[in-house]
Design an enzyme around this catalytic site. Structure first.
Site, PDB file in Angstrom:
ATOM      1  N   GLY A  96      41.676  36.575  43.035  1.00  8.74           N
ATOM      2  CA  GLY A  96      40.573  36.485  42.889  1.00  8.74           C
ATOM      3  C   GLY A  96      39.611  34.974  43.443  1.00  8.74           C
ATOM      4  O   GLY A  96      38.987  34.313  42.791  1.00  8.74           O
ATOM      5  N   ALA A  97      40.391  34.918  44.627  1.00  5.32           N
ATOM      6  CA  ALA A  97      39.724  33.776  45.163  1.00  5.32           C
ATOM      7  C   ALA A  97      38.279  33.550  45.741  1.00  5.32           C
ATOM      8  O   ALA A  97      37.823  32.674  45.948  1.00  5.32           O
ATOM      9  CB  ALA A  97      40.536  33.384  46.623  1.00  5.32           C
ATOM     10  N   ASP A 131      44.169  45.234  44.732  1.00  4.82           N
ATOM     11  CA  ASP A 131      44.099  45.627  43.326  1.00  4.82           C
ATOM     12  C   ASP A 131      45.372  44.833  42.500  1.00  4.82           C
ATOM     13  O   ASP A 131      46.463  45.158  42.728  1.00  4.82           O
ATOM     14  CB  ASP A 131      44.206  46.932  43.006  1.00  4.82           C
ATOM     15  CG  ASP A 131      43.937  47.562  41.602  1.00  4.82           C
ATOM     16  OD1 ASP A 131      43.682  46.379  40.766  1.00  4.82           O
ATOM     17  OD2 ASP A 131      44.224  48.531  41.242  1.00  4.82           O
ATOM     18  N   ASN A 148      44.375  33.947  39.375  1.00  6.71           N
ATOM     19  CA  ASN A 148      43.155  33.696  38.874  1.00  6.71           C
ATOM     20  C   ASN A 148      42.330  34.858  38.545  1.00  6.71           C
ATOM     21  O   ASN A 148      41.443  34.873  37.736  1.00  6.71           O
ATOM     22  CB  ASN A 148      42.510  32.728  39.918  1.00  6.71           C
ATOM     23  CG  ASN A 148      41.169  32.537  39.547  1.00  6.71           C
ATOM     24  OD1 ASN A 148      40.799  31.971  38.546  1.00  6.71           O
ATOM     25  ND2 ASN A 148      40.159  33.137  40.449  1.00  6.71           N
ATOM     26  N   TYR A 158      39.683  39.677  25.685  1.00  8.50           N
ATOM     27  CA  TYR A 158      40.147  38.575  26.419  1.00  8.50           C
ATOM     28  C   TYR A 158      41.315  37.674  26.199  1.00  8.50           C
ATOM     29  O   TYR A 158      42.217  37.511  26.741  1.00  8.50           O
ATOM     30  CB  TYR A 158      38.562  37.787  26.753  1.00  8.50           C
ATOM     31  CG  TYR A 158      39.146  36.811  27.805  1.00  8.50           C
ATOM     32  CD1 TYR A 158      39.402  36.964  29.007  1.00  8.50           C
ATOM     33  CD2 TYR A 158      38.480  35.475  27.634  1.00  8.50           C
ATOM     34  CE1 TYR A 158      39.371  36.129  29.947  1.00  8.50           C
ATOM     35  CE2 TYR A 158      38.528  34.463  28.586  1.00  8.50           C
ATOM     36  CZ  TYR A 158      39.009  34.864  29.621  1.00  8.50           C
ATOM     37  OH  TYR A 158      38.830  33.654  30.765  1.00  8.50           O
ATOM     38  N   ALA A 217      43.361  38.716  23.796  1.00 10.92           N
ATOM     39  CA  ALA A 217      44.485  39.572  23.536  1.00 10.92           C
ATOM     40  C   ALA A 217      45.438  39.723  25.048  1.00 10.92           C
ATOM     41  O   ALA A 217      46.542  39.544  25.098  1.00 10.92           O
ATOM     42  CB  ALA A 217      44.285  40.829  23.238  1.00 10.92           C
ATOM     43  N   LYS A 264      44.989  37.263  27.550  1.00  3.79           N
ATOM     44  CA  LYS A 264      45.594  35.930  27.963  1.00  3.79           C
ATOM     45  C   LYS A 264      46.547  35.619  27.181  1.00  3.79           C
ATOM     46  O   LYS A 264      47.568  34.619  27.562  1.00  3.79           O
ATOM     47  CB  LYS A 264      44.250  35.004  27.792  1.00  3.79           C
ATOM     48  CG  LYS A 264      43.152  35.053  28.971  1.00  3.79           C
ATOM     49  CD  LYS A 264      43.787  35.048  30.435  1.00  3.79           C
ATOM     50  CE  LYS A 264      42.606  34.986  31.461  1.00  3.79           C
ATOM     51  NZ  LYS A 264      43.256  34.852  32.785  1.00  3.79           N
TER      52      LYS A 264
END
Length: 253
Positions: free
Chosen positions: A14-15, A65, A92, A158, A160, A162
């Site tokens: 996710g850069a 992915d 990330n 979210y 759950a 994390k």
């Protein structure tokens, strides 16, 4: 004393995102070679690639992915060919979705958070840990969230995902620690990013009043902690969940 990541290669998933791009620049500034993972935004990935090269380090972009083991294995081959073995993995990326109540949240949203938080962490470990074990050095840094401790309404999918990620990282820290590989998490608060600067939305009085430091943090402040945990300055820190939230959440002992 300075953060020195020369001769290290970092993969940031996710850069191209709001926080990921600053992490990439910061690690490059510290001397690391950078693998820029992206899913769809190839234009931003190429723009970031040019910025990274300006720091005098090597870099490459990898499309993939993060919810697919086969895709991550293919990413490894690309990075290996371009930059060599990955020393630092920053998890990330996360799937974005619309938050709502548990009664209204689509089951698919819980699945997307499990895949992008828990399974991404598992796949990255399976793919990159073996070579780190051989070298007796490595860093896994997961980007968690203050929401994991807040548990506010509408955060359920979210949180759950994390919290599941947190479990994987704590166990992984114990399983591979003997090989001098550290496994830590950075948990940002509601962070000021490029989007806020462009939209002039840097401030929220209602949120800032809940924060002991009375302000929102910045993307650079998150990236600074990532760089520290990636370095030898943090060589005896593992299994940590580190809030970077101005004291808005405080893990208890």
């Amino acid at each position: 004393m300075q953060i020195d990541l020369k001769n290290k290669t970092a993969l940031i998933t996710g850069a191209t995102g709001q926080l990921g791009r600053v992490m990439a620049r910061t690690l490059a500034e510290c001397g690391a070679n950078i693998a820029i993972q992206y899913r769809n935004n190839e234009a931003k990935a190429n723009e970031l690639l040019d910025e990274i090269h300006a720091y005098g380090v090597r870099a490459t972009i990898v499309q993939g992915d993060i919810t697919s083991l086969q895709s991550i294995l293919a990413m490894k081959e690309t990075v290996q060919d371009q930059l060599g073995s990955v020393d630092i993995v920053v998890a990330n990326a996360v799937v974005q979705y619309q938050w709502t109540s548990i009664l209204e949240q689509a089951p698919e949203d819980y699945e997307s958070q499990f895949e992008s938080c828990v399974m991404q962490s598992v796949y990255l470990a399976k793919t990159f840990a073996p070579a780190m074990i051989e070298r007796k050095w490595g860093r896994f840094i997961g980007i968690n969230t203050e929401c994991s401790m807040q548990n506010f309404p509408s955060q359920s999918a979210y949180v759950a995902g994390k919290r599941g990620m947190d479990g994987v990282y704590r166990v992984l820290a114990k399983e591979i620690g003997e090989h001098q590989i550290t496994v830590n998490q950075v948990a940002p608060g509601w962070t000021i990013s490029d989007r806020d600067r462009e939209n002039k939305t840097e401030h929220s009085e209602s949120y800032e009043q809940t924060v002991p430091l009375k302000r929102r943090g910045t993307d650079q402040e998150i990236a600074n902690v990532v760089a520290f945990l990636a370095s030898d300055l943090a060589s005896f820190i593992t299994g940590a969940y580190v809030p970077v939230s101005g004291g808005n959440v405080m893990p208890s002992i």
